[in-house]
Design a protein around this motif. Structure first.
Motif, PDB file in Angstrom:
ATOM      1  N   HIS A 305       0.814  -1.217   0.000  1.00  0.00           N
ATOM      2  CA  HIS A 305       0.000   0.000   0.000  1.00  0.00           C
ATOM      3  C   HIS A 305       0.848   1.268   0.000  1.00  0.00           C
ATOM      4  O   HIS A 305       0.482   2.244  -0.656  1.00  0.00           O
ATOM      5  CB  HIS A 305      -0.933   0.005   1.223  1.00  0.00           C
ATOM      6  CG  HIS A 305      -2.142  -0.863   1.064  1.00  0.00           C
ATOM      7  ND1 HIS A 305      -2.155  -2.211   1.410  1.00  0.00           N
ATOM      8  CD2 HIS A 305      -3.380  -0.611   0.568  1.00  0.00           C
ATOM      9  CE1 HIS A 305      -3.341  -2.717   1.160  1.00  0.00           C
ATOM     10  NE2 HIS A 305      -4.102  -1.774   0.652  1.00  0.00           N
ATOM     11  N   VAL A 306       1.959   1.270   0.744  1.00  0.00           N
ATOM     12  CA  VAL A 306       2.756   2.504   0.832  1.00  0.00           C
ATOM     13  C   VAL A 306       3.892   2.525  -0.177  1.00  0.00           C
ATOM     14  O   VAL A 306       4.513   3.573  -0.384  1.00  0.00           O
ATOM     15  CB  VAL A 306       3.324   2.693   2.249  1.00  0.00           C
ATOM     16  CG1 VAL A 306       2.212   2.734   3.279  1.00  0.00           C
ATOM     17  CG2 VAL A 306       4.337   1.606   2.602  1.00  0.00           C
ATOM     18  N   GLY A 307       4.185   1.392  -0.821  1.00  0.00           N
ATOM     19  CA  GLY A 307       5.259   1.342  -1.805  1.00  0.00           C
ATOM     20  C   GLY A 307       6.529   0.726  -1.224  1.00  0.00           C
ATOM     21  O   GLY A 307       6.779   0.785  -0.020  1.00  0.00           O
ATOM     22  N   GLU A 590      -8.433   3.775  -2.537  1.00  0.00           N
ATOM     23  CA  GLU A 590      -7.964   3.363  -1.216  1.00  0.00           C
ATOM     24  C   GLU A 590      -7.751   4.540  -0.274  1.00  0.00           C
ATOM     25  O   GLU A 590      -7.954   4.432   0.929  1.00  0.00           O
ATOM     26  CB  GLU A 590      -6.642   2.584  -1.362  1.00  0.00           C
ATOM     27  CG  GLU A 590      -6.096   2.009  -0.068  1.00  0.00           C
ATOM     28  CD  GLU A 590      -6.927   0.876   0.494  1.00  0.00           C
ATOM     29  OE1 GLU A 590      -6.868   0.642   1.703  1.00  0.00           O
ATOM     30  OE2 GLU A 590      -7.652   0.232  -0.297  1.00  0.00           O
ATOM     31  N   LYS A 591      -7.373   5.715  -0.807  1.00  0.00           N
ATOM     32  CA  LYS A 591      -6.961   6.828   0.037  1.00  0.00           C
ATOM     33  C   LYS A 591      -7.978   7.957   0.120  1.00  0.00           C
ATOM     34  O   LYS A 591      -7.952   8.723   1.073  1.00  0.00           O
ATOM     35  CB  LYS A 591      -5.621   7.385  -0.457  1.00  0.00           C
ATOM     36  CG  LYS A 591      -4.477   6.385  -0.367  1.00  0.00           C
ATOM     37  CD  LYS A 591      -3.173   7.013  -0.826  1.00  0.00           C
ATOM     38  CE  LYS A 591      -2.015   6.035  -0.711  1.00  0.00           C
ATOM     39  NZ  LYS A 591      -0.734   6.624  -1.164  1.00  0.00           N
ATOM     40  N   GLU A 592      -8.877   8.096  -0.882  1.00  0.00           N
ATOM     41  CA  GLU A 592      -9.761   9.255  -0.888  1.00  0.00           C
ATOM     42  C   GLU A 592     -11.051   8.948  -1.631  1.00  0.00           C
ATOM     43  O   GLU A 592     -11.179   7.910  -2.289  1.00  0.00           O
ATOM     44  CB  GLU A 592      -9.052  10.453  -1.542  1.00  0.00           C
ATOM     45  CG  GLU A 592      -8.635  10.194  -2.987  1.00  0.00           C
ATOM     46  CD  GLU A 592      -7.781  11.309  -3.571  1.00  0.00           C
ATOM     47  OE1 GLU A 592      -7.215  12.078  -2.787  1.00  0.00           O
ATOM     48  OE2 GLU A 592      -7.678  11.385  -4.816  1.00  0.00           O
ATOM     49  N   ILE A 593     -12.003   9.859  -1.513  1.00  0.00           N
ATOM     50  CA  ILE A 593     -13.268   9.757  -2.238  1.00  0.00           C
ATOM     51  C   ILE A 593     -13.566  11.124  -2.856  1.00  0.00           C
ATOM     52  O   ILE A 593     -13.342  12.168  -2.231  1.00  0.00           O
ATOM     53  CB  ILE A 593     -14.427   9.295  -1.323  1.00  0.00           C
ATOM     54  CG1 ILE A 593     -15.718   9.153  -2.145  1.00  0.00           C
ATOM     55  CG2 ILE A 593     -14.630  10.235  -0.146  1.00  0.00           C
ATOM     56  CD1 ILE A 593     -16.841   8.458  -1.404  1.00  0.00           C
ATOM     57  N   SER A 594     -14.049  11.100  -4.098  1.00  0.00           N
ATOM     58  CA  SER A 594     -14.373  12.333  -4.816  1.00  0.00           C
ATOM     59  C   SER A 594     -15.847  12.314  -5.204  1.00  0.00           C
ATOM     60  O   SER A 594     -16.370  11.284  -5.649  1.00  0.00           O
ATOM     61  CB  SER A 594     -13.507  12.470  -6.079  1.00  0.00           C
ATOM     62  OG  SER A 594     -12.141  12.548  -5.754  1.00  0.00           O
ATOM     63  N   PHE A 595     -16.528  13.463  -5.035  1.00  0.00           N
ATOM     64  CA  PHE A 595     -17.913  13.638  -5.461  1.00  0.00           C
ATOM     65  C   PHE A 595     -17.908  14.581  -6.664  1.00  0.00           C
ATOM     66  O   PHE A 595     -17.363  15.682  -6.588  1.00  0.00           O
ATOM     67  CB  PHE A 595     -18.764  14.207  -4.329  1.00  0.00           C
ATOM     68  CG  PHE A 595     -18.859  13.306  -3.141  1.00  0.00           C
ATOM     69  CD1 PHE A 595     -19.762  12.258  -3.118  1.00  0.00           C
ATOM     70  CD2 PHE A 595     -18.023  13.486  -2.043  1.00  0.00           C
ATOM     71  CE1 PHE A 595     -19.853  11.426  -2.006  1.00  0.00           C
ATOM     72  CE2 PHE A 595     -18.096  12.660  -0.941  1.00  0.00           C
ATOM     73  CZ  PHE A 595     -19.022  11.620  -0.923  1.00  0.00           C
ATOM     74  N   VAL A 596     -18.514  14.124  -7.765  1.00  0.00           N
ATOM     75  CA  VAL A 596     -18.499  14.890  -9.013  1.00  0.00           C
ATOM     76  C   VAL A 596     -19.927  15.352  -9.312  1.00  0.00           C
ATOM     77  O   VAL A 596     -20.856  14.535  -9.403  1.00  0.00           O
ATOM     78  CB  VAL A 596     -17.951  14.045 -10.179  1.00  0.00           C
ATOM     79  CG1 VAL A 596     -17.906  14.884 -11.452  1.00  0.00           C
ATOM     80  CG2 VAL A 596     -16.558  13.514  -9.844  1.00  0.00           C
ATOM     81  N   PHE A 597     -20.120  16.673  -9.438  1.00  0.00           N
ATOM     82  CA  PHE A 597     -21.418  17.276  -9.740  1.00  0.00           C
ATOM     83  C   PHE A 597     -21.342  17.867 -11.155  1.00  0.00           C
ATOM     84  O   PHE A 597     -20.451  18.677 -11.442  1.00  0.00           O
ATOM     85  CB  PHE A 597     -21.755  18.386  -8.733  1.00  0.00           C
ATOM     86  CG  PHE A 597     -21.768  17.928  -7.298  1.00  0.00           C
ATOM     87  CD1 PHE A 597     -22.952  17.593  -6.674  1.00  0.00           C
ATOM     88  CD2 PHE A 597     -20.587  17.831  -6.572  1.00  0.00           C
ATOM     89  CE1 PHE A 597     -22.970  17.186  -5.348  1.00  0.00           C
ATOM     90  CE2 PHE A 597     -20.581  17.428  -5.242  1.00  0.00           C
ATOM     91  CZ  PHE A 597     -21.786  17.102  -4.633  1.00  0.00           C
ATOM     92  N   LYS A 598     -22.292  17.491 -12.055  1.00  0.00           N
ATOM     93  CA  LYS A 598     -22.289  17.986 -13.437  1.00  0.00           C
ATOM     94  C   LYS A 598     -23.675  18.512 -13.794  1.00  0.00           C
ATOM     95  O   LYS A 598     -24.682  17.825 -13.556  1.00  0.00           O
ATOM     96  CB  LYS A 598     -21.884  16.861 -14.407  1.00  0.00           C
ATOM     97  CG  LYS A 598     -20.423  16.445 -14.278  1.00  0.00           C
ATOM     98  CD  LYS A 598     -20.035  15.349 -15.248  1.00  0.00           C
ATOM     99  CE  LYS A 598     -20.549  14.013 -14.788  1.00  0.00           C
ATOM    100  NZ  LYS A 598     -20.030  12.896 -15.615  1.00  0.00           N
ATOM    101  N   ASN A 599     -23.725  19.735 -14.341  1.00  0.00           N
ATOM    102  CA  ASN A 599     -25.002  20.311 -14.767  1.00  0.00           C
ATOM    103  C   ASN A 599     -24.772  21.225 -15.973  1.00  0.00           C
ATOM    104  O   ASN A 599     -23.647  21.640 -16.256  1.00  0.00           O
ATOM    105  CB  ASN A 599     -25.652  21.080 -13.615  1.00  0.00           C
ATOM    106  CG  ASN A 599     -24.846  22.312 -13.229  1.00  0.00           C
ATOM    107  OD1 ASN A 599     -23.790  22.183 -12.622  1.00  0.00           O
ATOM    108  ND2 ASN A 599     -25.351  23.502 -13.580  1.00  0.00           N
TER     109      ASN A 599
END
Length: 665
Positions: A305-307, A590-599
């Motif tokens: 995981h860390v390399g 594994e490290k983050e979560i992204s929320f994508v908003f499109k309009n």
């Protein structure tokens, strides 16, 4: 729901050191305990195989030789394993049927033969030569007679008389006793290799199952255990020392039980009988061994995981030392080898080299060197005067720069002082850039004041106007109610503007206290949309939401993050083209979560993406929409304060906003 609860309990178990030790203890106890029933199941076959083996022939031959020495030749020989026989019965008599030696006390010869699982009848002739009268078909008679003939070969005629006309019977009872006599001892030695192979087989299967289990468990839960954290932080060399110490301790225990005279802790008795020492030694050693395997496998997952660089190379003393040496060598080589004609070090090295050559020449010229030294000193003094003049010019330029004069010009050739002149020029340019930024910042502040003043003035003017209208006592009740409704609406509008302005100011300056705690950010977004459901339903927009079903825990301020989502969705509801679709997706790793908003924007977006998150900026230039223009600026500040990231991408009329939060470690 039950599956999720079981999964949470399972993850909670492996996220603690006690849970890991409990798993290792369970597997260790099963591994050790299962040995006994398997060994007992094959014990009858072991006895039969021993009776059919060469080892049993040697056992009977040795017993025969011992009985001749003690009972026939009456030598003073004592061996406990031979004297206390219970699992090999013997009866010796001469040609006159006179008993010579026997351990069949209380039992007749015929009774012992009847209740035996092995029976052997031997007679010797007048010369002492042995012959087998009766034996099982599987008994290796030829090998036994050959071995016995070798043992009983007399050295003299008198010895031959002792061995002549003997009638010998050997039996092995159906029911064996565990008194560790000759038969039991030799049986244990015969089955030792098989018992060790059985232990290794059980251990190998247990290790395989433990390895599969350890790899299958989620590392996100495993790494929370203190035992795993400590082991992962240990240097690689310390991990190897722990493994080496474990094997040395095991060798020490093995050496102790193989050299002791205590029958209870003799290695044959421990392995064959599986006595209390088998469990007292086996379970702790196996537990430690399995725990080390578990920790080593989780350490491999940590490295993945860390390399390799962070998890393996930098996590070892040798690796750290190597990195330090390489870095030091690189730094030295860079300082020595790097070629730069304006570098002061290069100039200094050249001067030192030239000075060394001159001094060597002066030293080699003998008496003439005094004259050369005087000339060299004069030249050196002249050079230093020039350097001092350039230093004065450099000092004067820095004084002018400190007074705010950015129009200074330095000579092109400053020789050894060239790098300092270059840095001073860079400082001059940097000051200019800083001044330009400050002017831009002041312009932005002026624009903010102008925009906010406009936004504040509109509802305030309405409030003043309608208050004046309400002063007219001749107004009808219906008209008064309408004026009061407008006043209420405008005052709330003014309140929102003022609150947004203060919140944007505090957020952008960082002067705000964040209450960070573990938050399920996916559930928080669902909650936000649920509470805004009425506004969403009243709009003509179609929401296409795609979010993960599992929990995603981040270290956030729940209230401020709720405000981020609320501002983003409010912005979408205000500025989206009617009757279009809005897409809300989540991208997780594994490290983050992204929320994508499109309009799709209802207005032409002829501006830079970074512009829209400036304070009091609006895509609607007419400023006819409700709002303060501070929504996305506040959202951006709250995201930054929580170590997240807010990005905006504009593609034609497509407005795309991405919010990223790091997962809780």
């Amino acid at each position: 729901m039950d599956t999720n609860l079981k999964k949470d309990k399972h993850n909670k178990l492996i996220s603690t050191s006690w849970g890991i030790l409990l798993i290792g203890l369970i597997i260790a106890v099963i591994s050790v305990a299962i040995y006994v029933p398997i060994k007992d199941a094959k014990s009858k076959d072991d006895v039969q195989k021993f009776l059919e083996s060469h080892e049993f022939i040697y056992t009977l031959g040795g017993l025969t030789h011992y009985l001749i020495q003690t009972e026939i030749e009456h030598q003073d020989t004592y061996r406990p394993h031979y004297n206390n026989l219970e699992n090999i019965k013997y009866y010796w008599q001469d040609k006159d049927n006179k008993p010579l030696a026997s351990n069949m006390e209380g039992q007749s010869r015929e009774s012992e033969i009847k209740n035996s699982q092995f029976y052997l009848h031997i007679i010797t002739d007048d010369q002492g030569k042995p012959t087998i009268e009766s034996a099982p078909n599987w008994f290796k008679k030829g090998q036994f007679i050959a071995y016995l003939s070798h043992l009983l070969q007399p050295d003299t005629e008198n010895e031959a008389l002792y061995l002549a006309n003997l009638d010998i019977v050997y039996t092995v009872p159906q029911k064996l006793t565990n008194n560790n006599d000759l038969f039991i001892r030799d049986l244990k030695e015969y089955t030792l290799i098989q018992d060790l192979l059985l232990i290794l087989l059980i251990g190998g299967i247990s290790i395989l199952l433990l390895t599969i289990l350890t790899f299958a468990l989620p590392y996100s839960a495993q790494k929370q255990a203190s035992l795993v954290k400590v082991f992962n932080k240990l240097y690689l060399e310390l991990k190897l020392i722990i493994w080496l110490a474990f094997f040395l301790i095991c060798l020490g225990i093995l050496s102790l039980i193989t050299s002791t005279n205590n029958a209870a802790i003799n290695y044959l008795n421990i392995i064959h009988d599986a006595n209390v020492y088998f469990y007292a030694i086996g379970i702790p050693v196996t537990l430690i061994f399995y725990t080390l395997i578990y920790l080593s496998i989780t350490n491999l997952k940590h490295i993945y995981h860390v390399g390799i660089k962070e998890g393996l190379i930098k996590n070892s003393l040798f690796g750290k030392l190597s990195f330090y040496v390489i870095k030091s060598v690189k730094r030295t080589l860079k300082q020595v080898v790097e070629v730069d004609i304006t570098d002061s070090n290069q100039q200094l090295f050249k001067l030192l080299g030239l000075n060394l050559i001159v001094l060597i020449i002066i030293a080699l010229t003998g008496g003439f060197g005094v004259f050369l030294a005087l000339v060299y000193t004069a030249l050196l003094f002249n050079y230093l005067l020039k350097v001092l003049d350039k230093a004065r010019a450099l000092n004067e330029a820095s004084s002018q720069l400190a007074k705010g004069n950015f129009d200074i010009v330095l000579p092109a050739d400053m020789e050894i002082l060239s790098p300092f002149a270059k840095n001073l020029s860079n400082i001059k340019e940097g000051f200019k850039v800083a001044v330009d930024k400050e002017i831009k910042s002041q312009n932005m502040k002026t624009e903010l004041i102008s925009n906010v003043s406009h936004d504040l003035k509109t509802p305030l003017t309405s409030i003043i106007t309608y208050v004046d209208l309400l002063k007219n006592e001749d107004l009808e009740k219906e008209t008064q109610r309408e004026y009061i409704r407008v006043l209420d609406e405008k005052s709330k509008r003014l309140q929102v503007l003022i609150e947004d302005l203060f919140e944007a100011s505090k957020a952008s300056s960082g002067n705000i206290e964040m209450n960070l705690e573990p938050v399920d950010v996916v559930a928080l977004l669902r909650q936000t949309m649920g509470e805004m459901e009425e506004r969403i339903n009243d709009s003509s927009l179609q929401m296409k939401v795609k979010l993960p079903e599992n929990k995603v825990i981040c270290q956030l301020d729940g209230a401020r993050t709720y405000r981020v989502f609320e501002n983003i969705i409010s912005n979408i509801l205000k500025y989206s083209m009617p009757n279009t679709r809005v897409y809300i997706d989540a991208v997780e790793n594994e490290k983050e979560i992204s929320f994508v908003f499109k309009n799709i924007s209802a207005y032409e977006m002829n501006f830079e993406p970074a512009k829209i998150i400036e304070r009091s900026f609006r895509g609607d230039k007419s400023r006819n929409t409700e709002g303060s223009g501070l929504g996305l600026a506040i959202a951006k500040s709250f995201v930054d304060l929580q170590e997240g990231q807010l990005d905006i991408i504009i593609d034609g009329d497509l407005f795309k906003l991405r919010v990223t939060f790091p997962k809780a470690g």
